[in-house]
Design a protein around this motif. Structure first.
Motif, PDB file in Angstrom:
ATOM      1  N   THR A  61      22.805 130.255  53.507  1.00 58.70           N
ATOM      2  CA  THR A  61      22.523 129.323  52.661  1.00 58.70           C
ATOM      3  C   THR A  61      22.839 129.491  51.257  1.00 58.70           C
ATOM      4  OG1 THR A  61      22.287 131.686  51.294  1.00 58.70           O
ATOM      5  CG2 THR A  61      19.888 131.011  53.009  1.00 58.70           C
ATOM      6  N   LYS A  65      22.227 121.288  46.811  1.00 55.42           N
ATOM      7  CA  LYS A  65      22.591 121.305  48.006  1.00 55.42           C
ATOM      8  C   LYS A  65      23.263 120.076  48.149  1.00 55.42           C
ATOM      9  CE  LYS A  65      19.550 115.833  50.113  1.00 55.42           C
ATOM     10  NZ  LYS A  65      21.130 115.197  49.619  1.00 55.42           N
ATOM     11  N   CYS A  68      25.399 122.760  50.239  1.00 58.19           N
ATOM     12  CA  CYS A  68      24.759 123.142  51.633  1.00 58.19           C
ATOM     13  C   CYS A  68      25.123 121.514  53.094  1.00 58.19           C
ATOM     14  CB  CYS A  68      23.808 122.146  52.009  1.00 58.19           C
ATOM     15  SG  CYS A  68      22.411 124.143  51.136  1.00 58.19           S
ATOM     16  N   ALA A  84      22.724 120.578  57.348  1.00 57.26           N
ATOM     17  CA  ALA A  84      22.186 120.619  56.610  1.00 57.26           C
ATOM     18  C   ALA A  84      20.860 120.457  55.755  1.00 57.26           C
ATOM     19  CB  ALA A  84      23.092 120.070  55.037  1.00 57.26           C
ATOM     20  N   SER A  86      17.810 120.098  53.600  1.00 56.09           N
ATOM     21  CA  SER A  86      16.747 119.586  52.389  1.00 56.09           C
ATOM     22  C   SER A  86      15.149 119.270  52.406  1.00 56.09           C
ATOM     23  CB  SER A  86      18.235 119.569  51.777  1.00 56.09           C
ATOM     24  OG  SER A  86      17.864 118.151  51.423  1.00 56.09           O
ATOM     25  N   VAL A 116      22.294 125.208  57.370  1.00 58.77           N
ATOM     26  CA  VAL A 116      22.797 125.001  56.198  1.00 58.77           C
ATOM     27  C   VAL A 116      21.649 124.814  55.423  1.00 58.77           C
ATOM     28  CG1 VAL A 116      24.194 125.218  54.391  1.00 58.77           C
ATOM     29  CG2 VAL A 116      25.241 125.140  56.421  1.00 58.77           C
ATOM     30  N   MET A 117      21.244 125.466  54.280  1.00 55.94           N
ATOM     31  CA  MET A 117      19.635 125.634  53.704  1.00 55.94           C
ATOM     32  C   MET A 117      20.012 126.476  52.083  1.00 55.94           C
ATOM     33  SD  MET A 117      16.797 126.507  55.970  1.00 55.94           S
ATOM     34  CE  MET A 117      17.145 127.061  57.487  1.00 55.94           C
ATOM     35  N   SER A 118      19.362 125.811  51.254  1.00 55.67           N
ATOM     36  CA  SER A 118      18.906 126.872  49.909  1.00 55.67           C
ATOM     37  C   SER A 118      18.133 127.852  49.700  1.00 55.67           C
ATOM     38  CB  SER A 118      18.695 125.806  49.071  1.00 55.67           C
ATOM     39  OG  SER A 118      17.558 125.676  48.889  1.00 55.67           O
TER      40      SER A 118
END
Length: 142
Positions: A61, A65, A68, A84, A86, A116-118
């Motif tokens: 995480t 953005k 990410c 990544a 989003s 990979v993300m928020s």
């Protein structure tokens, strides 16, 4: 291994001290200044697993953005299959011809994968749908 896979001549001291702690499933609390190798430390278990021809998904995480995107680019640079994800990337992928479902793409890819993300995306209904799938859930290792 990390120097070779990441194409760096040497590791920063915290990288050499902590990278394989994560490979050995130890918990870490890192307090390292910007630009001193947190990303490499966090990706070290994935890089090591890839060198051993393992399978699995790592979830990372990041709060924005842009970060990410940056972390996924580092993963790609280190030889990992990286996404990544989003809401923007999901929407853009769906608009392609033919439409792409990014989480399906991650699930169907082989080898070591990095997503990979928020935190918000991690808690989204879309991610939770995949997280409930046994195959996807079982693939998440990091």
């Amino acid at each position: 291994l990390l120097c070779e896979k990441c194409n760096v001549p040497s590791l920063y001291e915290p990288q050499s001290r902590h990278s394989f702690d994560l490979v050995q499933n130890k918990d870490l609390f890192l307090r390292i200044t910007t630009g001193h190798g947190k990303t490499l430390i966090l990706m070290s278990p994935l890089i090591a697993a890839q060198a051993r021809f393992k399978e699995g998904i790592g979830i990372m995480t990041a709060p924005t953005k842009a970060l990410c995107d940056q972390e996924a680019a580092c993963g790609t640079k280190y030889g990992l299959k990286s996404w990544a994800i989003s809401q923007d990337t999901l929407d853009a992928a769906r608009l392609q011809e033919p439409p792409i479902r990014l989480f399906d793409e991650v699930m169907q890819a082989k080898g070591i994968r990095l997503v990979v993300m928020s935190p918000q995306m991690l808690n989204s209904e879309g991610f939770r749908k995949y997280e409930k799938m046994p195959k996807f859930r079982k693939s998440i290792r990091w």
